[in-house]
Design a protein around this motif. Structure first.
Motif, PDB file in Angstrom:
ATOM      1  N   GLN A 200       0.830  -1.211   0.000  1.00 27.97           N
ATOM      2  CA  GLN A 200       0.000   0.000   0.000  1.00 27.97           C
ATOM      3  C   GLN A 200       0.863   1.259   0.000  1.00 27.97           C
ATOM      4  O   GLN A 200       0.536   2.239  -0.684  1.00 27.97           O
ATOM      5  N   GLN A 201       1.987   1.211   0.706  1.00 32.05           N
ATOM      6  CA  GLN A 201       2.851   2.379   0.782  1.00 32.05           C
ATOM      7  C   GLN A 201       3.505   2.680  -0.563  1.00 32.05           C
ATOM      8  O   GLN A 201       3.754   3.844  -0.899  1.00 32.05           O
ATOM      9  N   THR A 202       3.788   1.646  -1.332  1.00 33.46           N
ATOM     10  CA  THR A 202       4.407   1.829  -2.654  1.00 33.46           C
ATOM     11  C   THR A 202       3.364   1.893  -3.769  1.00 33.46           C
ATOM     12  O   THR A 202       3.722   1.819  -4.953  1.00 33.46           O
ATOM     13  N   HIS A 203       2.079   1.986  -3.412  1.00 31.09           N
ATOM     14  CA  HIS A 203       0.968   2.156  -4.355  1.00 31.09           C
ATOM     15  C   HIS A 203       0.754   0.937  -5.256  1.00 31.09           C
ATOM     16  O   HIS A 203       0.147   1.069  -6.326  1.00 31.09           O
ATOM     17  N   TYR A 204       1.248  -0.226  -4.848  1.00 31.91           N
ATOM     18  CA  TYR A 204       0.936  -1.440  -5.589  1.00 31.91           C
ATOM     19  C   TYR A 204      -0.408  -2.018  -5.159  1.00 31.91           C
ATOM     20  O   TYR A 204      -0.991  -2.823  -5.886  1.00 31.91           O
ATOM     21  N   LEU A 205      -0.883  -1.626  -3.987  1.00 33.13           N
ATOM     22  CA  LEU A 205      -2.180  -2.065  -3.478  1.00 33.13           C
ATOM     23  C   LEU A 205      -3.134  -0.878  -3.499  1.00 33.13           C
ATOM     24  O   LEU A 205      -2.946   0.089  -2.749  1.00 33.13           O
ATOM     25  N   PRO A 206      -4.148  -0.909  -4.366  1.00 29.02           N
ATOM     26  CA  PRO A 206      -5.054   0.240  -4.511  1.00 29.02           C
ATOM     27  C   PRO A 206      -6.035   0.336  -3.347  1.00 29.02           C
ATOM     28  O   PRO A 206      -7.239   0.072  -3.484  1.00 29.02           O
ATOM     29  N   LEU A 207      -5.531   0.730  -2.198  1.00 31.51           N
ATOM     30  CA  LEU A 207      -6.362   0.823  -1.001  1.00 31.51           C
ATOM     31  C   LEU A 207      -5.801   1.923  -0.111  1.00 31.51           C
ATOM     32  O   LEU A 207      -4.576   2.052   0.034  1.00 31.51           O
ATOM     33  N   GLN A 208      -6.678   2.711   0.450  1.00 28.69           N
ATOM     34  CA  GLN A 208      -6.216   3.775   1.327  1.00 28.69           C
ATOM     35  C   GLN A 208      -5.708   3.214   2.649  1.00 28.69           C
ATOM     36  O   GLN A 208      -6.135   2.153   3.099  1.00 28.69           O
ATOM     37  N   LYS A 209      -4.804   3.963   3.242  1.00 32.60           N
ATOM     38  CA  LYS A 209      -4.126   3.457   4.430  1.00 32.60           C
ATOM     39  C   LYS A 209      -5.091   3.201   5.579  1.00 32.60           C
ATOM     40  O   LYS A 209      -5.020   2.137   6.228  1.00 32.60           O
ATOM     41  N   HIS A 210      -5.999   4.115   5.858  1.00 31.44           N
ATOM     42  CA  HIS A 210      -6.896   3.934   6.997  1.00 31.44           C
ATOM     43  C   HIS A 210      -7.880   2.796   6.758  1.00 31.44           C
ATOM     44  O   HIS A 210      -8.317   2.133   7.697  1.00 31.44           O
ATOM     45  N   HIS A 211      -8.236   2.556   5.482  1.00 30.31           N
ATOM     46  CA  HIS A 211      -9.097   1.422   5.186  1.00 30.31           C
ATOM     47  C   HIS A 211      -8.363   0.094   5.419  1.00 30.31           C
ATOM     48  O   HIS A 211      -8.935  -0.853   5.981  1.00 30.31           O
ATOM     49  N   LEU A 212      -7.117   0.047   4.988  1.00 28.78           N
ATOM     50  CA  LEU A 212      -6.329  -1.164   5.207  1.00 28.78           C
ATOM     51  C   LEU A 212      -6.092  -1.394   6.705  1.00 28.78           C
ATOM     52  O   LEU A 212      -6.112  -2.542   7.166  1.00 28.78           O
ATOM     53  N   MET A 213      -5.889  -0.325   7.450  1.00 25.54           N
ATOM     54  CA  MET A 213      -5.714  -0.457   8.894  1.00 25.54           C
ATOM     55  C   MET A 213      -6.953  -1.070   9.540  1.00 25.54           C
ATOM     56  O   MET A 213      -6.852  -1.943  10.411  1.00 25.54           O
ATOM     57  N   LEU A 214      -8.131  -0.631   9.117  1.00 29.02           N
ATOM     58  CA  LEU A 214      -9.370  -1.167   9.672  1.00 29.02           C
ATOM     59  C   LEU A 214      -9.533  -2.645   9.331  1.00 29.02           C
ATOM     60  O   LEU A 214      -9.847  -3.461  10.214  1.00 29.02           O
ATOM     61  N   VAL A 215      -9.312  -2.999   8.078  1.00 32.33           N
ATOM     62  CA  VAL A 215      -9.484  -4.398   7.655  1.00 32.33           C
ATOM     63  C   VAL A 215      -8.503  -5.306   8.390  1.00 32.33           C
ATOM     64  O   VAL A 215      -8.878  -6.359   8.925  1.00 32.33           O
TER      65      VAL A 215
END
Length: 325
Positions: A200-215
């Motif tokens: 996610q940090q390198t933009h290979y995962l199309p997901l916002q950081k706070h959304h990934l944190m929640l999941v």
């Protein structure tokens, strides 16, 4: 992400991302970590013999991830201990867990409902630790995905990764418990989180950081609670791990046939040699037995009999000579 907006989870994810870990979540992390140390074999005896060694082991359990990630980034290993408030809070919890009168703190925290809550809060801190390690590595090595994964993994699961060193502090040496040889569930889930946050940090995962944190947080908390309630230690990724291992790492070796051909003659030859030597030993023993039957029982007795026979022959010769004369 549209799905989070539809489910009205966007505000929840923002609230989780802005949640402060100090002091309550950090306290839960310290309590669960020190309790895990106390439940190690021989740790209670060490606390009575050497409180200093026990305290140092507790600090490694509580701050092991920060210490390991600092070493990997060529930073002072004692930097995580520079926060006097956190060290003092962890030290107080260590003392209460090990030395509280009537063992009230440990017995209370060991109750399943309270321990379930504390373990869930500790899993929340895992998300912040992994994300903090990935972000810290991204600030120094922007294009190195591997470094970000390694630092995030070390910061989130450093206590387990340096468990061998912690055991040495308590006078225990068990190299077979190395986490790299046999990963525990916390180490595995932390590695997966480090990979996800690095992507996610390198933009290979199309997901916002706070959304990934929640999941990620919801998954770790729910799965940890399920494992504690059911008493199961099986990883939820066991089936996937087994399939990947059998597919990629247990293929037929090109040297298997050659190895079998070499081993088979060796086995046959050793079997033949063994049977031959056994037959030879049996033959020798039978010959020795037969010779033993014909041999005289006593050498003195045999010598006397030979002398007697000689005297009788001489007397016979003398008698014959007299008759001839």
């Amino acid at each position: 992400m549209d799905l989070f907006e539809v489910l009205h989870l966007d505000e929840l994810s923002h609230g989780l991302a802005n949640l402060s870990m100090f002091p309550y979540f950090d306290m839960a992390h310290y309590v669960v970590s020190v309790m895990a140390l106390r439940e190690q074999p021989g740790a209670l005896q060490v606390s009575r013999v050497s409180p200093l060694a026990c305290w140092f082991s507790s600090m490694l359990f509580c701050f092991g991830g920060a210490v390991l990630s600092a070493i990997m980034l060529a930073e002072p290993a004692v930097a995580p201990l520079s926060n006097s408030t956190s060290v003092l809070l962890a030290s107080i919890i260590w003392y209460l867990v090990f030395y509280c009168p009537m063992d009230l703190v440990y017995c209370s925290a060991a109750l399943l409902p309270l321990r379930l809550v504390l373990s869930g809060m500790k899993e929340v801190t895992r998300t912040w630790k992994v994300l903090g390690g990935v972000t810290q590595a991204h600030g120094k090595y922007k294009d190195s995905l591997l470094v970000m994964i390694a630092i995030g993994w070390a910061k989130g699961a450093g206590g387990g990764l340096i468990s061998n060193f912690e055991q040495l502090v308590r006078g225990v040496w068990k190299p077979e418990t190395n986490e790299l040889l046999k990963m525990s569930y916390p180490t595995k889930i932390t590695l997966i989180g480090a990979v996800l946050f690095a992507l996610q940090q390198t933009h290979y995962l199309p997901l916002q950081k706070h959304h990934l944190m929640l999941v990620y947080t919801v998954f770790t908390v729910v799965n940890k609670s399920r494992m504690m309630l059911t008493g199961s230690s099986t990883s939820p990724f066991a089936a996937i791990e087994s399939a990947v291992y059998k597919t990629l790492f247990t293929g037929c070796s090109p040297y298997a046939a050659l190895t079998d051909e070499v081993n088979k003659p060796c086995i046959d030859k050793s079997t033949t040699n063994t049977s031959t030597s056994t037959a030879a030993k049996n033959k020798d023993s039978s010959e020795n037995g037969a010779a033993g039957k014909h041999a005289p029982v006593s050498p003195v007795k045999g010598q006397s009999e030979s002398l007697k026979a000689k005297d009788e022959s001489e007397k016979a010769e003398t008698t014959s000579c007299k008759k001839t004369d």
